[in-house]
Motif scaffolding. Structure first.
Motif, short mmCIF file in Angstrom:
data_model
loop_
_atom_site.label_atom_id
_atom_site.label_comp_id
_atom_site.label_asym_id
_atom_site.label_seq_id
_atom_site.Cartn_x
_atom_site.Cartn_y
_atom_site.Cartn_z
N TYR A 112 2.01 -4.63 -26.38
CA TYR A 112 2.39 -5.57 -25.42
C TYR A 112 1.52 -6.69 -25.14
CZ TYR A 112 5.14 -1.48 -23.86
OH TYR A 112 5.95 -0.35 -24.14
N ASN A 136 10.21 -15.67 -16.31
CA ASN A 136 11.04 -14.18 -16.06
C ASN A 136 12.31 -14.08 -15.82
OD1 ASN A 136 8.17 -13.44 -16.16
ND2 ASN A 136 7.73 -13.29 -13.95
N ALA A 186 9.17 -13.97 -27.03
CA ALA A 186 8.37 -12.87 -26.05
C ALA A 186 9.49 -12.70 -25.00
CB ALA A 186 6.98 -13.68 -25.61
N THR A 187 9.81 -11.45 -24.78
CA THR A 187 10.68 -11.08 -23.68
C THR A 187 9.74 -10.35 -22.53
OG1 THR A 187 12.39 -10.71 -25.31
CG2 THR A 187 13.02 -9.86 -23.20
N PRO A 188 9.89 -10.62 -21.27
CA PRO A 188 9.10 -10.07 -20.31
C PRO A 188 9.78 -8.54 -20.04
CG PRO A 188 10.66 -11.96 -19.37
CD PRO A 188 10.75 -11.81 -20.81
N CYS A 189 8.85 -7.61 -19.92
CA CYS A 189 9.31 -6.54 -19.50
C CYS A 189 8.26 -5.59 -18.68
CB CYS A 189 9.06 -5.42 -20.87
SG CYS A 189 7.59 -5.57 -21.95
N THR A 224 2.71 -11.30 -15.91
CA THR A 224 3.71 -10.76 -16.83
C THR A 224 3.22 -10.23 -18.08
OG1 THR A 224 5.35 -12.73 -15.72
CG2 THR A 224 5.90 -11.46 -17.78
N TYR A 267 4.87 -8.71 -21.70
CA TYR A 267 5.90 -8.80 -22.76
C TYR A 267 5.78 -7.92 -24.04
CZ TYR A 267 5.58 -13.63 -20.46
OH TYR A 267 5.23 -14.69 -19.50
#
Length: 302
Positions: A50, A68, A83-86, A101, A103
């Motif tokens: 991450y 986000n 880059a996808t926020p998780c 955040t 990612y």
């Protein structure tokens, strides 16, 4: 007078580990390694899986909120990974005042000293990517909090004096040898009316916000903090700071032709951004970025 990239708050590796383990215990014990510092965020890799971004300035907080909300929607349609926020971190009283955040980590590395042949291989990927991004419904983006341009990014009259200051600083620091030619490009750029063409743009598409694979081909687009609704020339700047002339021809064959005014504005935006990056790299003692920015200036002159 300070620099635009000077931080208000810096999250150290120890503090990043403390915040992450407290709010996301599933990541404990967190292995934290600094990936870099941007104008707005300090960035850490966590557990080799991450990436966490912690704002350095208060101005970055609303930008992160917009990311986000928007990025999960864009990730569904864009042809290049983003880059996808998780993980969505919250302020921690007494430790850190803002949200942050996490990612999924994108494989690859920032582009450095690439050959012309490697760069040309990215032309089709970039053209397809920007074609999809620039076709995304503006109304849908606005509902997630995406703003219109608030920084006059393509206002040549406003930006040209500041660009000339950066170029003279580059000369005085001995960072680039062909400053006179860059000044000529800046001086001959005209002001253009950009009203009537508004699309969703990444807003800060340059060498530091791209990931390439081991072959040097673009494999990810990161740092969407400047995403907004504006003129396509904002993003088309990457055509001039990353691609050689033959790559530009291939790009426009796929993306579609644009007006000469748009191309001139895109080159000007590329020059402005790259000049700032070069001064920033020198200030941060980042020799890797300094060399990459100088190569971008070489491309801009071609």
């Amino acid at each position: 007078m300070g620099n635009v990239w000077d931080a208000e708050v810096v999250v150290t590796p120890l503090l990043a580990k403390q915040l992450i383990e407290a709010q996301f215990p599933q990541l404990s014990p967190a292995r934290v390694a600094e990936l870099g510092k941007g104008f707005d965020n300090t960035v850490y890799a966590v557990n080799d899986q991450y990436v966490f971004r912690f704002p350095r300035r208060s101005i970055a907080v609303p930008l992160l909120k917009t990311e986000n909300a928007l990025l999960p929607l864009l990730a569904e349609v864009l042809p290049i990974p983003i880059a996808t926020p998780c993980f969505f971190g919250c302020p921690e009283p007494g430790l850190f005042p803002w949200l942050y955040t996490g990612y999924h980590l994108l494989p690859g590395h920032p582009p450095g000293n690439l050959s012309y042949e490697q760069r040309v291989k990215s032309a089709a990927h970039l053209a397809t990517f920007l074609g999809v991004l620039h076709s995304y419904p503006v109304e849908k983006a606005l509902k997630t909090g995406v703003p219109f341009d608030e920084l006059d990014r393509l206002d040549v009259h406003k930006r040209k004096p500041r660009l000339l200051e950066f170029l003279e600083k580059i000369r005085s620091l001995g960072l680039y040898s062909e400053v006179d030619e860059l000044i000529r490009i800046a001086l001959r750029t005209s002001t253009h009316d950009i009203s009537g063409q508004t699309i969703l743009v990444h807003g800060d598409l340059h060498i530091r916000n791209m990931i390439v694979n081991k072959e040097g081909v673009v494999a990810g687009i990161i740092d969407w903090g400047d995403v907004h609704v504006d003129h396509p020339a904002v993003d088309l700047s990457i055509v001039y700071s990353f691609l050689p002339p033959e790559g530009r021809d291939h790009f426009y064959q796929i993306y579609g032709e644009v007006t000469p005014d748009t191309k001139e504005l895109a080159r000007f935006k590329a020059l402005y951004t790259t000049a700032v990056l070069l001064v920033y790299a020198h200030d941060m003692k980042d020799l890797y970025l300094q060399k990459a920015a100088a190569q971008s200036l070489d491309l801009l002159r071609s």
